[in-house]
Design an enzyme around this catalytic site. Structure first.
Site, mmCIF file in Angstrom:
data_model
loop_
_atom_site.group_PDB
_atom_site.id
_atom_site.type_symbol
_atom_site.label_atom_id
_atom_site.label_comp_id
_atom_site.label_asym_id
_atom_site.label_seq_id
_atom_site.Cartn_x
_atom_site.Cartn_y
_atom_site.Cartn_z
ATOM 1 N N ALA A 62 92.177 50.880 127.292
ATOM 2 C CA ALA A 62 92.096 52.016 126.370
ATOM 3 C C ALA A 62 93.076 51.773 125.222
ATOM 4 O O ALA A 62 94.097 51.100 125.393
ATOM 5 C CB ALA A 62 92.452 53.297 127.106
ATOM 6 N N GLU A 130 98.107 50.438 134.044
ATOM 7 C CA GLU A 130 98.447 51.801 133.607
ATOM 8 C C GLU A 130 99.785 52.278 134.161
ATOM 9 O O GLU A 130 100.504 53.030 133.515
ATOM 10 C CB GLU A 130 97.338 52.788 134.026
ATOM 11 C CG GLU A 130 96.058 52.677 133.208
ATOM 12 C CD GLU A 130 95.064 51.662 133.750
ATOM 13 O OE1 GLU A 130 95.460 50.789 134.558
ATOM 14 O OE2 GLU A 130 93.884 51.741 133.362
HETATM 15 N N1 CO8 Z 1 95.670 49.499 122.828
HETATM 16 C C1 CO8 Z 1 95.915 49.402 121.507
HETATM 17 N N2 CO8 Z 1 96.188 48.214 120.905
HETATM 18 C C2 CO8 Z 1 96.227 47.107 121.676
HETATM 19 C C3 CO8 Z 1 95.985 47.148 123.067
HETATM 20 C C4 CO8 Z 1 95.689 48.430 123.644
HETATM 21 N N3 CO8 Z 1 95.399 48.573 124.957
HETATM 22 N N4 CO8 Z 1 96.116 45.906 123.562
HETATM 23 C C5 CO8 Z 1 96.409 45.123 122.530
HETATM 24 N N5 CO8 Z 1 96.467 45.815 121.379
HETATM 25 C C6 CO8 Z 1 96.773 45.321 120.019
HETATM 26 C C7 CO8 Z 1 98.251 45.079 119.851
HETATM 27 O O1 CO8 Z 1 98.931 46.280 119.546
HETATM 28 C C8 CO8 Z 1 98.241 44.070 118.717
HETATM 29 O O2 CO8 Z 1 98.014 44.741 117.495
HETATM 30 P P1 CO8 Z 1 99.148 44.702 116.317
HETATM 31 O O3 CO8 Z 1 99.265 43.246 115.981
HETATM 32 O O4 CO8 Z 1 98.537 45.526 115.244
HETATM 33 O O5 CO8 Z 1 100.388 45.250 116.927
HETATM 34 C C9 CO8 Z 1 97.002 43.251 118.995
HETATM 35 O O6 CO8 Z 1 96.164 44.046 119.838
HETATM 36 C C10 CO8 Z 1 97.282 41.944 119.720
HETATM 37 O O7 CO8 Z 1 97.989 42.236 120.908
HETATM 38 P P2 CO8 Z 1 99.427 41.609 121.260
HETATM 39 O O8 CO8 Z 1 100.161 41.212 120.027
HETATM 40 O O9 CO8 Z 1 100.110 42.530 122.211
HETATM 41 O O10 CO8 Z 1 98.955 40.269 122.021
HETATM 42 P P3 CO8 Z 1 99.773 39.463 123.138
HETATM 43 O O11 CO8 Z 1 99.046 38.161 123.302
HETATM 44 O O12 CO8 Z 1 101.211 39.420 122.826
HETATM 45 O O13 CO8 Z 1 99.603 40.343 124.469
HETATM 46 C C11 CO8 Z 1 98.406 41.679 126.073
HETATM 47 C C12 CO8 Z 1 98.329 40.529 125.035
HETATM 48 C C13 CO8 Z 1 99.231 41.226 127.275
HETATM 49 C C14 CO8 Z 1 96.973 41.963 126.518
HETATM 50 C C15 CO8 Z 1 99.060 42.921 125.415
HETATM 51 O O14 CO8 Z 1 98.385 43.203 124.204
HETATM 52 C C16 CO8 Z 1 99.025 44.165 126.267
HETATM 53 O O15 CO8 Z 1 99.779 44.285 127.213
HETATM 54 N N6 CO8 Z 1 98.134 45.126 125.913
HETATM 55 C C17 CO8 Z 1 98.056 46.425 126.584
HETATM 56 C C18 CO8 Z 1 97.381 46.286 127.941
HETATM 57 C C19 CO8 Z 1 97.357 47.619 128.655
HETATM 58 O O16 CO8 Z 1 98.383 48.173 129.032
HETATM 59 N N7 CO8 Z 1 96.126 48.138 128.891
HETATM 60 C C20 CO8 Z 1 95.935 49.391 129.586
HETATM 61 C C21 CO8 Z 1 95.824 50.510 128.601
HETATM 62 S S1 CO8 Z 1 95.773 52.113 129.387
HETATM 63 C C22 CO8 Z 1 94.184 52.260 129.934
HETATM 64 O O17 CO8 Z 1 93.363 51.392 129.764
HETATM 65 C C23 CO8 Z 1 93.826 53.572 130.629
HETATM 66 C C24 CO8 Z 1 92.308 53.774 130.746
HETATM 67 C C25 CO8 Z 1 91.943 55.153 131.198
HETATM 68 C C26 CO8 Z 1 92.595 56.218 130.354
HETATM 69 C C27 CO8 Z 1 91.644 57.198 129.771
HETATM 70 C C28 CO8 Z 1 91.922 57.461 128.287
HETATM 71 C C29 CO8 Z 1 91.137 58.541 127.652
#
Ligand code: CO8
Length: 256
Positions: A62, A130
């Site tokens: 998300a 999460e």
């Molecule tokens: N949300 C928003 N933006 C994201 C997300 C995300 N989940 N993941 C990556 N991005 C963005 C980053 O912010 C970055 O953008 P910017 O350069 O503008 O800052 C771009 O994508 C590239 O990402 P990274 O620079 O972080 O790339 P890395 O190679 O350093 O890291 C990772 C890759 C490990 C995948 C890292 O991006 C990460 O940890 N992402 C988040 C993963 C996460 O925690 N996912 C779970 C989210 S919560 C969820 O899914 C709940 C679902 C149910 C909830 C119901 C909601 C209504």
């Protein structure tokens, strides 16, 4: 548009394209996924494949930046919308396949869990992180993951928020296969084609019967199995499949 649909023979391919955010699911993307599911359901496709644009991620979950701004009431509505969309995918009449590549996290894994099958393309890192955000999964992860890998494993994955790598994902049944190929689309279409040749009705009945296994008692499940078998037996495709065997020819199943 962040979601594209294309077709290759009887296989629909849905591409998530928000590559700048690792295909993270904002509300617009979820809404477009819902529209894509509706369009595929109306089409003549016999299987649907989900892929993510770019090599780095199928979907990073998300959109954390979007959900962070929500009130609890807005969150309740957004969760219901996402759950409804993924339920539509889960109950689609044709098999669905998520091709996982790179990262598949949180809501991205929950999207894949709502698909009939998951295939790993190359090295993957998947999980439900999460808990690291002080949250829990909300798009079906706490319900579908235990049904696939068992409750103890699911809880360990959810409480640790750890990444699962390719071989472990296959060993615990979280992915059905590890495939190599030119790209995720090619891998997905090839995998999907094994489900496009047989009777669509029989495939749906088999899926319904297996789904009943995790929702009912054994006795009730056996009754459902018997009903669904008799239905397939009496359908045109059932007659055709058995006649084709006896007449030593290839079966011609319904194409619609
Ligand atoms: N949300 C928003 N933006 C994201 C997300 C995300 N989940 N993941 C990556 N991005 C963005 C980053 O912010 C970055 O953008 P910017 O350069 O503008 O800052 C771009 O994508 C590239 O990402 P990274 O620079 O972080 O790339 P890395 O190679 O350093 O890291 C990772 C890759 C490990 C995948 C890292 O991006 C990460 O940890 N992402 C988040 C993963 C996460 O925690 N996912 C779970 C989210 S919560 C969820 O899914 C709940 C679902 C149910 C909830 C119901 C909601 C209504």
């Amino acid at each position: 548009m962040s979601v594209r649909i294309s077709y290759e023979d009887a296989v629909a391919v849905v591409t998530l394209d928000r590559v700048e955010a690792l295909n993270a699911l904002n509300e617009e993307l979820i809404s477009q996924i819902g529209d894509a599911i509706d369009e595929v359901a109306r089409s003549r496709a016999r299987a649907v494949v989900f892929v993510g644009e770019g090599r780095k991620a199928f979907c990073a979950g998300a959109d954390i930046k979007e959900i962070q701004r929500r009130s609890p009431e807005e969150m309740r509505r957004a969760v219901a919308f996402g759950q409804g969309t993924f339920a539509k995918l889960d109950t689609l009449a044709i098999p669905s396949i998520a091709v996982l590549q790179g990262f598949t996290l949180g809501g991205g894994l929950e999207l894949a869990l709502a698909c009939t099958f998951r295939v790993a393309f190359g090295d993957i890192k998947i999980g439900l992180p999460e808990i690291k955000l002080g949250l829990i999964p909300g798009y079906g992860g706490t319900q579908r993951l235990p049904r696939i890998v068992g409750p103890a494993r699911a809880l360990e994955i959810i409480l640790s928020g750890r990444m699962i790598h390719t071989e472990e994902a296959e060993r615990i049944g979280l992915v059905n296969a590890i495939e190599q190929g030119a790209d995720s689309r090619e891998v997905g279409v090839r995998y999907a084609q094994q489900f496009t040749e047989f009777s669509a009705g029989a495939i749906l009945n088999a899926r319904k019967a297996v789904a009943a296994a995790s929702e009912t008692s054994l006795a009730a499940g056996l009754e459902i199995e018997a009903e669904l078998l008799v239905e397939a037996f009496g359908a045109e495709d059932g007659r055709e499949g058995m006649s084709a065997f006896v007449e030593k020819r290839a079966a011609r199943f319904n194409r619609s």
